[in-house]
Motif scaffolding. Structure first.
Motif, PDB file in Angstrom:
ATOM      1  N   ASN A  61       0.822  -1.207   0.000  1.00  0.00           N
ATOM      2  CA  ASN A  61       0.000   0.000   0.000  1.00  0.00           C
ATOM      3  C   ASN A  61       0.859   1.261   0.000  1.00  0.00           C
ATOM      4  O   ASN A  61       2.040   1.232   0.362  1.00  0.00           O
ATOM      5  N   GLY A  62       0.235   2.367  -0.417  1.00  0.00           N
ATOM      6  CA  GLY A  62       0.779   3.698  -0.227  1.00  0.00           C
ATOM      7  C   GLY A  62       2.002   4.102  -1.013  1.00  0.00           C
ATOM      8  O   GLY A  62       2.795   4.904  -0.511  1.00  0.00           O
ATOM      9  N   PRO A  63       2.230   3.640  -2.261  1.00  0.00           N
ATOM     10  CA  PRO A  63       3.410   4.115  -2.990  1.00  0.00           C
ATOM     11  C   PRO A  63       3.271   5.585  -3.365  1.00  0.00           C
ATOM     12  O   PRO A  63       2.214   6.037  -3.807  1.00  0.00           O
ATOM     13  N   CYS A  64       4.336   6.363  -3.184  1.00  0.00           N
ATOM     14  CA  CYS A  64       4.360   7.771  -3.583  1.00  0.00           C
ATOM     15  C   CYS A  64       5.802   8.275  -3.501  1.00  0.00           C
ATOM     16  O   CYS A  64       6.670   7.597  -2.935  1.00  0.00           O
ATOM     17  N   TRP A  65       6.060   9.447  -4.065  1.00  0.00           N
ATOM     18  CA  TRP A  65       7.414   9.964  -4.171  1.00  0.00           C
ATOM     19  C   TRP A  65       7.514  11.359  -3.568  1.00  0.00           C
ATOM     20  O   TRP A  65       6.544  12.122  -3.549  1.00  0.00           O
ATOM     21  N   SER A  66       8.718  11.720  -3.134  1.00  0.00           N
ATOM     22  CA  SER A  66       9.003  13.072  -2.680  1.00  0.00           C
ATOM     23  C   SER A  66       9.011  14.011  -3.880  1.00  0.00           C
ATOM     24  O   SER A  66       9.196  13.573  -5.028  1.00  0.00           O
ATOM     25  N   PRO A  67       8.798  15.318  -3.678  1.00  0.00           N
ATOM     26  CA  PRO A  67       8.757  16.252  -4.808  1.00  0.00           C
ATOM     27  C   PRO A  67      10.031  16.257  -5.651  1.00  0.00           C
ATOM     28  O   PRO A  67       9.969  16.542  -6.861  1.00  0.00           O
ATOM     29  N   ASP A  68      11.181  15.915  -5.057  1.00  0.00           N
ATOM     30  CA  ASP A  68      12.429  15.902  -5.831  1.00  0.00           C
ATOM     31  C   ASP A  68      12.727  14.535  -6.450  1.00  0.00           C
ATOM     32  O   ASP A  68      13.794  14.338  -7.046  1.00  0.00           O
ATOM     33  N   ASP A  69      11.802  13.583  -6.338  1.00  0.00           N
ATOM     34  CA  ASP A  69      11.911  12.238  -6.919  1.00  0.00           C
ATOM     35  C   ASP A  69      13.019  11.383  -6.300  1.00  0.00           C
ATOM     36  O   ASP A  69      13.284  10.280  -6.792  1.00  0.00           O
ATOM     37  N   GLN A  70      13.643  11.824  -5.234  1.00  0.00           N
ATOM     38  CA  GLN A  70      14.778  11.089  -4.685  1.00  0.00           C
ATOM     39  C   GLN A  70      14.379  10.097  -3.594  1.00  0.00           C
ATOM     40  O   GLN A  70      15.181   9.233  -3.226  1.00  0.00           O
ATOM     41  N   THR A  71      13.151  10.208  -3.082  1.00  0.00           N
ATOM     42  CA  THR A  71      12.692   9.309  -2.029  1.00  0.00           C
ATOM     43  C   THR A  71      11.380   8.674  -2.442  1.00  0.00           C
ATOM     44  O   THR A  71      10.456   9.367  -2.898  1.00  0.00           O
ATOM     45  N   ASP A  99       2.273  16.066  -0.519  1.00  0.00           N
ATOM     46  CA  ASP A  99       1.862  17.416  -0.910  1.00  0.00           C
ATOM     47  C   ASP A  99       3.071  18.227  -1.401  1.00  0.00           C
ATOM     48  O   ASP A  99       4.204  17.727  -1.452  1.00  0.00           O
ATOM     49  N   ALA A 100       2.829  19.494  -1.770  1.00  0.00           N
ATOM     50  CA  ALA A 100       3.873  20.318  -2.383  1.00  0.00           C
ATOM     51  C   ALA A 100       5.016  20.618  -1.429  1.00  0.00           C
ATOM     52  O   ALA A 100       6.135  20.930  -1.874  1.00  0.00           O
ATOM     53  N   GLU A 101       4.759  20.530  -0.129  1.00  0.00           N
ATOM     54  CA  GLU A 101       5.814  20.762   0.850  1.00  0.00           C
ATOM     55  C   GLU A 101       6.633  19.512   1.144  1.00  0.00           C
ATOM     56  O   GLU A 101       7.561  19.569   1.945  1.00  0.00           O
TER      57      GLU A 101
END
Length: 622
Positions: A503-513, A559-561
């Motif tokens: 569950n819950g795949p997602c990425w940080s805004p900079d794509d590094q995490t 989110d954006a932050e």
């Protein structure tokens, strides 16, 4: 062992596992192993032979066929194994069948439909899994009533006791006949109503299952005004647990088992909306007296009550208020945020339900398991799925222009194609594509051939177009799941494994995490992510969910932050975690079973939240 294909089977299996872990059985049952045969009798025979060779003491079976298993069941009996079946049954004399009068269920419900129709009119029949004793007995008895009462059967279709196939059957009937005046169905009531809605048809008398949502539909004033009349009946999923209790008691105390143990079935009329036990009451009382000295009767009653609490089969109880709330299962949106919400500089750790936050019902489409909200920026449309109801939905940001598509198997997640005219969808049967213009569904590949205990689950797309999704153990007991990455050129790679429920795949805004979780691990994980190759490394704990007392974590977004949002299923809470993993805030939702989150709307400032009605009982949490 069981066949696969609907949530009733998963719930029955989980109740067996829960019973084995609870007193008084936990000290008597060393191991419970589950085999899933699909709907193939020969495969089920082979699996039973394996169990006999492994010298299990008890074999519990949901039999695919009334007669095809007789030979191998006799082999088990001759080897000294207690052979039990539940719900459906076999004709081999040495087997012990925990069931109810299936023919009476078919007869009684057919009589109810004939009464509602005034002994005249045309109906269609949506049956169960072909070849099973339960389906054959119910259907045969119902057909006899319709013939006697002057009701014309226009057609029959196998709905496999599941919402998706039943809805497809009804859609096919509506395309073929313009004079349908009633429906006799063994399952799929909500999906049947959806098919009628899609064709702009008024409702009609319908026999449906004992699923709680169908009962709520029967008393919905809007539906009644549209002509909905009907009854609700069905098989108690605790039959398998009852079979286990009986078998263990027989082995431990030498108690003689009858060939057929009738435990009754649930039956509701629309006027009553309360259960009326038909037949089997005497046998059930005998069962409880038989086990009273070991407390098994009390435990069986607790199992029944647990089913009431989970809103699946109400038994002798009434619909509870929280069931009435959660089974309406709305898609919820939170909009818009102001300075007390999630805008920069307004952080309020552990805030519960800001008074300035608007939480509205966007849509009430009654999904069994709402999941996977997905915002299409180009089309300005929201997509989401009903995993167990086997449907895809699309609407505007305001919930208008609703469209839906039915898929042939439980759906885990989806990824839109670049032109927005279709999607890659992961079903329990593998990876497929769907064309939204035609509804055509084409199989692509099965990442897990032979792993019948798994199904594909949550997934999202990275900025390079890779579809990252996971699989889960359907019973949510064993770490058989994996994390996959599917490239735009259809290359599939495994990123991680040893997972119970992905569950819950997602990425940080900079794509590094990359963030990901196993819902029953008590943690949300973070990985180093290489956006150029799609590779992951350095898995570590991002947030300790159990330490915050939030329960099981489900779908996530960022989110954006760079803050991670997560839905906590069964707790009715949304949580926001800072990039360092600390808990920033908690929001109480008006429904308990929230499942996933996604930002959307023209300004991406609306948080869309899905919820669910009746999941299979999670054995891990018990």
């Amino acid at each position: 062992m069981r066949y696969s294909g609907n949530d009733w089977q998963g719930e029955a299996t989980n109740l067996i596992k829960v019973a084995a872990k609870k007193a008084p059985l936990k000290d008597k049952v060393d191991e419970v192993k589950v085999f899933v045969a699909g709907t193939e009798a020969q495969k089920q025979i082979s699996q039973i032979q394996q169990m006999i060779a492994q010298r299990f003491d008890i074999i519990l079976i949901y039999p695919i066929s009334t007669t095809a298993l007789n030979g191998v069941i006799k082999q088990g009996c001759d080897a000294g194994i207690t052979m039990m079946t539940y719900d459906s049954q076999v004709t081999e004399p040495c087997a012990h069948n925990v069931t109810f009068d299936q023919a009476d269920a078919g007869k009684t419900t057919a009589e109810a439909l004939a009464d509602l129709m005034g002994d005249k009119g045309n109906i269609v029949m949506i049956t169960g899994v072909a070849g099973t004793y339960a389906d054959e007995q119910r259907t045969k008895a119902a057909e006899a009533v319709f013939k006697e009462r002057g009701i014309k059967v226009l057609g029959k279709c196998a709905g496999d006791w599941a919402q998706g196939p039943s809805g497809q059957c009804m859609s096919q009937f509506l395309a073929s006949f313009d004079n349908i005046e009633g429906v006799w169905a063994q399952a799929g009531g909500p999906a049947i109503l959806e098919a009628l809605d899609a064709k702009g048809k008024d409702y009609m008398p319908i026999v449906g299952e004992s699923e709680n949502q169908w009962r709520l539909d029967l008393i919905n004033p809007k539906y009644v005004a549209k002509g909905l009349k009907g009854v609700s009946y069905g098989s108690p999923p605790y039959q398998g647990a009852a079979a286990l209790h009986l078998a263990v008691d027989s082995l431990a105390n030498g108690t003689k088992l009858e060939s057929t143990i009738d435990i009754g079935y649930d039956y509701f009329t629309q006027d009553e909306i309360k259960p009326r036990r038909r037949h089997g009451r005497r046998a059930r009382c005998r069962l409880q007296r038989l086990h009273e000295r070991q407390g098994l009767g009390r435990l069986l009653r607790r199992l029944v009550q647990r089913e009431v609490d989970h809103g699946h089969h109400a038994g002798r109880g009434h619909l509870r208020q929280d069931c009435l709330l959660t089974t309406s299962c709305p898609t919820v949106r939170c909009a818009p945020w102001d300075t007390a919400g999630v805008r920069p500089g307004a952080r309020r750790p552990h805030e519960h339900g800001s008074s300035s936050m608007n939480i509205d019902i966007l849509l009430d489409v009654k999904p069994l398991l709402g999941e996977g909200p997905l915002w299409d920026v180009e089309q300005q449309r929201l997509y989401f799925i009903d995993s167990l109801g086997m449907r895809i939905f699309r609407c505007t940001a305001q919930g208008t222009e609703l469209r839906s598509w039915t898929v042939p198997a439980p759906i885990g997640s989806m990824a839109l194609t670049s032109d927005g005219e279709g999607a890659v969808i992961v079903l329990s049967t593998g990876i497929h594509t769907i064309d939204f213009r035609t509804g055509d569904i084409v199989p692509v590949m099965d990442p897990e051939p032979g792993l019948d205990e798994n199904r594909l689950n949550d997934g999202k797309v990275d900025r390079r177009g890779r579809f990252v999704f996971g699989s889960m153990n359907t019973a949510e007991t064993d770490a058989t799941g994996r994390l996959y990455s599917l490239s735009p050129d259809w290359q599939l790679s495994v990123l991680d494994q040893g997972i119970i429920c992905s569950n819950g795949p997602c990425w940080s805004p900079d794509d590094q995490t990359f963030y990901f979780c196993d819902s029953w691990s008590g943690e949300i994980w973070a990985y180093d992510y290489d956006i150029e190759t799609g590779g992951v490394a350095n898995r570590r704990r991002f947030a300790a969910v159990e330490a915050e007392g939030l329960g099981a974590h489900d779908g996530s977004t960022v989110d954006a932050e760079g803050f991670v949002w997560n839905a906590f299923v069964y707790e009715g809470k949304l949580a926001r975690f800072a990039p360092d993993g600390t808990l920033d805030r908690v929001i109480d939702m008006p429904v308990k079973k929230v499942t996933s989150v996604m930002f959307g709307g023209p300004d991406l400032d609306v948080l869309y939240v899905t919820s669910m009605a009746e999941p299979p009982l999670p054995a891990v949490s018990g």
